[in-house]
Scaffold this motif. Structure first.
Motif, PDB file in Angstrom:
ATOM      1  N   ASP A  49       0.853  -1.188   0.000  1.00  0.00           N
ATOM      2  CA  ASP A  49       0.000   0.000   0.000  1.00  0.00           C
ATOM      3  C   ASP A  49       0.891   1.242   0.000  1.00  0.00           C
ATOM      4  OD1 ASP A  49      -1.659   2.158   0.587  1.00  0.00           O
ATOM      5  OD2 ASP A  49      -2.956   0.987   1.913  1.00  0.00           O
ATOM      6  N   PRO A  50       1.044   1.928  -1.135  1.00  0.00           N
ATOM      7  CA  PRO A  50       1.972   3.065  -1.219  1.00  0.00           C
ATOM      8  C   PRO A  50       1.684   4.165  -0.190  1.00  0.00           C
ATOM      9  CG  PRO A  50       1.221   2.435  -3.414  1.00  0.00           C
ATOM     10  CD  PRO A  50       0.381   1.668  -2.438  1.00  0.00           C
ATOM     11  N   GLU A  51       0.430   4.378   0.179  1.00  0.00           N
ATOM     12  CA  GLU A  51       0.100   5.440   1.112  1.00  0.00           C
ATOM     13  C   GLU A  51       0.367   5.056   2.563  1.00  0.00           C
ATOM     14  OE1 GLU A  51      -0.500   8.436   0.069  1.00  0.00           O
ATOM     15  OE2 GLU A  51      -0.352   7.648  -1.965  1.00  0.00           O
ATOM     16  N   LYS A  52       0.268   3.770   2.880  1.00  0.00           N
ATOM     17  CA  LYS A  52       0.441   3.324   4.266  1.00  0.00           C
ATOM     18  C   LYS A  52       1.765   2.595   4.492  1.00  0.00           C
ATOM     19  CE  LYS A  52      -3.185   1.445   6.204  1.00  0.00           C
ATOM     20  NZ  LYS A  52      -4.347   0.539   6.389  1.00  0.00           N
ATOM     21  N   ARG A  53       2.543   2.396   3.440  1.00  0.00           N
ATOM     22  CA  ARG A  53       3.804   1.667   3.561  1.00  0.00           C
ATOM     23  C   ARG A  53       4.732   2.367   4.559  1.00  0.00           C
ATOM     24  NH1 ARG A  53       7.243  -1.792   0.345  1.00  0.00           N
ATOM     25  NH2 ARG A  53       9.434  -1.276   0.717  1.00  0.00           N
ATOM     26  N   LEU A  54       5.287   1.578   5.464  1.00  0.00           N
ATOM     27  CA  LEU A  54       6.145   2.097   6.522  1.00  0.00           C
ATOM     28  C   LEU A  54       7.369   1.185   6.622  1.00  0.00           C
ATOM     29  CD1 LEU A  54       5.692   4.439   8.639  1.00  0.00           C
ATOM     30  CD2 LEU A  54       5.099   2.642  10.254  1.00  0.00           C
ATOM     31  N   GLU A  55       8.546   1.743   6.430  1.00  0.00           N
ATOM     32  CA  GLU A  55       9.778   0.955   6.485  1.00  0.00           C
ATOM     33  C   GLU A  55      10.458   1.148   7.835  1.00  0.00           C
ATOM     34  OE1 GLU A  55      12.089   2.262   3.160  1.00  0.00           O
ATOM     35  OE2 GLU A  55      10.733   1.360   1.677  1.00  0.00           O
ATOM     36  N   VAL A  56      10.818   0.046   8.469  1.00  0.00           N
ATOM     37  CA  VAL A  56      11.483   0.086   9.773  1.00  0.00           C
ATOM     38  C   VAL A  56      12.875  -0.518   9.616  1.00  0.00           C
ATOM     39  CG1 VAL A  56      11.398  -0.582  12.192  1.00  0.00           C
ATOM     40  CG2 VAL A  56       9.264  -0.165  10.941  1.00  0.00           C
TER      41      VAL A  56
END
Length: 206
Positions: free
Chosen positions: A95-102
Motif C-alpha cells: 500500500d503506497p500510502e500506508k507503507r512504513l519501512e522500519v
C-alpha cells in the motif's frame, strides 16, 4: 556539512513563492530512531499518528510489528539507505500510502528501531504533520520557524534544526526528520536562489 550563514541573511523580499511541500518524513530518536516523511500535503482528517512507542519503542522488534498490524501486513524486505542494501521490516508493503519501512539497529535480529520512514499520506507526526503538507503549515505545527538545507544536492530540502519547536522531539523520545521539495511549477530562478548546502530559515521561503 559545514555550518553556514544565519538564515536571516538569506531573506529576500522579492523571492518567488516556491510552493514547497513536505516530501518525506521520518523519526530519529535520541537513542536514535528516525521517523521520515517526504512530500507533505494537506489532507482533511489526520492520518495514523507515528510515535516511538508500542511497536516502534526503543526495544521493539519485528514480532511487535506483526502483533500490532497482523502477519499479513508485515514483511521483511531489502531496502536502500545511504547507498547500502539493508534488511528491514515493512508494514503494509503493498500500500503506497500506508507503507512504513522500519530499519533496525540490530539488523540480524530485527530489533531496536533505528529509522521508521514513510513516503505516503497514510501516517502523520504529532499535530497532523504529514506527507504533502505545505511548508507554512509545518511551521505552524512546529510553533516557530525552523532551518532546512537548500535544494539540488543529496540533503536538499532536509530540515536541519527544528529550533526547539514542538516537532523537535516525538513521544517516545525520538527525532522527526523531514524533507521538502519545491513545486514543479516554481520557477528555475526561484529554486536556484535556495539551492546548495546552505541553511535557510523556513520563514524566508514562504
Amino acid at each position: 556539512m559545514s555550518h553556514l550563514l544565519p538564515c536571516a541573511q538569506f531573506k529576500r523580499e522579492d523571492q518567488e513563492d516556491l510552493g514547497m511541500g513536505l516530501q518525506r518524513m521520518a523519526c530519529i530518536a535520541r537513542y536514535s530512531v528516525t521517523i521520515f516523511a517526504a512530500g507533505l500535503t494537506a489532507a482533511g482528517a489526520y492520518a495514523n499518528e507515528l510515535k516511538c512507542e508500542g511497536p516502534f519503542a526503543r526495544n521493539a522488534g519485528h514480532e511487535q510489528l506483526v502483533s500490532a498490524f497482523g502477519e499479513a501486513n508485515v514483511a521483511k524486505e531489502i531496502v536502500h539507505e545511504e547507498g547500502m542494501e539493508i534488511k528491514a521490516s515493512v508494514v503494509f508493503p503493498d500500500d503506497p500510502e500506508k507503507r512504513l519501512e522500519v530499519i533496525w539497529w540490530d539488523e540480524e535480529a530485527s530489533r531496536q528501531p533505528s529509522i521508521v520512514r514513510t513516503l505516503g499520506t497514510g501516517w502523520s507526526l504529532p499535530k497532523g504533520v504529514r506527507v504533502g503538507m505545505p511548508l507554512n503549515e509545518v511551521e505552524a505545527a512546529n510553533g516557530r520557524p525552523f532551518l532546512l538545507y537548500g535544494f539540488g544536492w543529496d540533503y536538499g530540502g532536509t530540515i536541519s534544526d527544528w529550533k526547539g519547536g514542538a516537532l523537535a522531539r516525538l513521544p517516545g523520545d525520538c527525532n522527526p526528520f523531514a524533507i521538502f521539495s519545491p513545486e514543479q511549477s516554481s520557477g528555475e530562478d526561484a529554486r536556484l536562489k535556495v539551492s546548495g548546502d546552505s541553511e535557510f530559515g523556513s520563514d524566508t521561503l514562504k
